[in-house]
Design an enzyme around this catalytic site. Structure first.
Site, PDB file in Angstrom:
ATOM      1  N   ASP A 142       0.838  -1.200   0.000  1.00 19.90           N
ATOM      2  CA  ASP A 142       0.000   0.000   0.000  1.00 19.90           C
ATOM      3  C   ASP A 142       0.877   1.256   0.000  1.00 19.90           C
ATOM      4  O   ASP A 142       1.018   1.931   1.025  1.00 19.90           O
ATOM      5  CB  ASP A 142      -0.920  -0.025   1.223  1.00 19.90           C
ATOM      6  CG  ASP A 142      -1.961   1.075   1.195  1.00 19.90           C
ATOM      7  OD1 ASP A 142      -2.276   1.567   0.087  1.00 19.90           O
ATOM      8  OD2 ASP A 142      -2.464   1.444   2.274  1.00 19.90           O
ATOM      9  N   ARG A 148     -14.510  -1.641  11.253  1.00 18.65           N
ATOM     10  CA  ARG A 148     -14.327  -1.767  12.690  1.00 18.65           C
ATOM     11  C   ARG A 148     -15.272  -2.834  13.234  1.00 18.65           C
ATOM     12  O   ARG A 148     -16.382  -3.020  12.728  1.00 18.65           O
ATOM     13  CB  ARG A 148     -14.621  -0.436  13.400  1.00 18.65           C
ATOM     14  CG  ARG A 148     -13.614   0.682  13.100  1.00 18.65           C
ATOM     15  CD  ARG A 148     -12.286   0.412  13.786  1.00 18.65           C
ATOM     16  NE  ARG A 148     -11.362   1.534  13.641  1.00 18.65           N
ATOM     17  CZ  ARG A 148     -10.500   1.698  12.655  1.00 18.65           C
ATOM     18  NH1 ARG A 148     -10.456   0.803  11.670  1.00 18.65           N
ATOM     19  NH2 ARG A 148      -9.678   2.732  12.619  1.00 18.65           N
ATOM     20  N   ILE A 190       3.795  11.769 -11.960  1.00 15.17           N
ATOM     21  CA  ILE A 190       3.625  11.734 -13.407  1.00 15.17           C
ATOM     22  C   ILE A 190       3.779  10.291 -13.880  1.00 15.17           C
ATOM     23  O   ILE A 190       4.407   9.462 -13.205  1.00 15.17           O
ATOM     24  CB  ILE A 190       4.621  12.667 -14.118  1.00 15.17           C
ATOM     25  CG1 ILE A 190       6.069  12.221 -13.865  1.00 15.17           C
ATOM     26  CG2 ILE A 190       4.413  14.117 -13.685  1.00 15.17           C
ATOM     27  CD1 ILE A 190       7.081  12.975 -14.694  1.00 15.17           C
ATOM     28  N   LYS A 202       0.356   3.752  -2.355  1.00 16.61           N
ATOM     29  CA  LYS A 202      -0.479   4.838  -2.900  1.00 16.61           C
ATOM     30  C   LYS A 202       0.346   5.759  -3.803  1.00 16.61           C
ATOM     31  O   LYS A 202       0.435   6.972  -3.605  1.00 16.61           O
ATOM     32  CB  LYS A 202      -1.144   5.644  -1.779  1.00 16.61           C
ATOM     33  CG  LYS A 202      -2.145   4.839  -0.959  1.00 16.61           C
ATOM     34  CD  LYS A 202      -2.855   5.725   0.046  1.00 16.61           C
ATOM     35  CE  LYS A 202      -3.881   4.945   0.845  1.00 16.61           C
ATOM     36  NZ  LYS A 202      -3.244   4.017   1.835  1.00 16.61           N
TER      37      LYS A 202
END
Length: 230
Positions: free
Chosen positions: A60, A175, A66, A62
């Site tokens: 992960d 949760r 460019i 993220k």
């Protein structure tokens, strides 16, 4: 049979991450490693964790830049063979296409609107469309550009499932009953998220906060969530 849970190893401590894997790997075989761990330990840290067991990696990071820079970043981590590798859906079609072309043996995973955003906070960032509408738009662009999995809050997953039958849908912001919401705004229980169409739920602190030096409390929490999933 493994649970549809991706356990978030949200720690900078290599030994701690390894203990969490040992405590849960008999029920969970997908683990999320994000920036907190990766910036501290890099690829070598992930390879050390894989010596414990050969888990499926949700990397992960993220990525957002460019297209050429993201392409190079994807190539740099491809040796880790992540099953899922995240990029920001807001990076646009060219960026996602470049990432997908550089990652033929895994799933580019487009992250839509972060679960920490409320509608009010999202609007203050200058977005005129709602979170739901923005998520749908970004997801459509990402899938057309080559992403094969999407990250969204549980509140958008039903709509995305109706539109993208073959996409893998991954929902954080999950949760168990009675848990602290922490920094999450759009939250749902694991059974509700799966019922809405998610393939996987990402759970971290709800489980890892139970760690007290032994496996017992963590295992009990995983059992509680597993029972809720039926």
């Amino acid at each position: 049979m493994s649970l549809p849970i991706i356990l978030a190893l949200d720690t900078k401590d290599l030994n701690q991450a390894g203990q969490w894997i040992k405590a849960s790997s008999d029920q969970i075989d997908h683990f999320k490693i994000g920036l907190e761990f990766y910036l501290q330990h890099g690829s070598e840290g992930i390879m050390q964790l894989r010596e414990i067991c050969d888990f499926k990696l949700f990397l992960d990071l993220k990525l957002y830049d460019i297209p050429n820079t993201v392409k190079g970043a994807v190539e740099s981590v491809a040796k880790l063979s992540p099953k899922f590798l995240t990029v920001h859906a807001s990076g646009g079609a060219k960026m996602i296409e470049a990432a997908s072309q550089a990652f033929p043996n895994g799933s580019i995973t487009a992250v839509t609107v972060l679960t920490s955003f409320s509608e009010d906070e999202f609007s203050k960032m200058g977005y005129r469309s709602s979170i739901a509408d923005t998520t749908n738009l970004w997801a459509s662009v990402a899938i057309k550009a080559g992403a094969t999995s999407l990250v969204c809050s549980p509140f958008e997953v039903s709509s995305l499932r109706n539109q993208f039958k073959d996409a893998v849908l991954i929902t954080p912001g999950v949760r168990a009953a009675g848990d602290d919401l922490g920094d999450q705004s759009r939250v749902m229980s694991a059974p509700d998220a799966i019922s809405a169409g998610a393939n996987f739920v990402v759970i971290g602190r709800s489980i890892t906060s139970q760690w007290d030096g032994s496996d017992l409390k963590m295992r009990r929490k995983i059992d509680l969530i597993a029972n809720s999933l039926g």
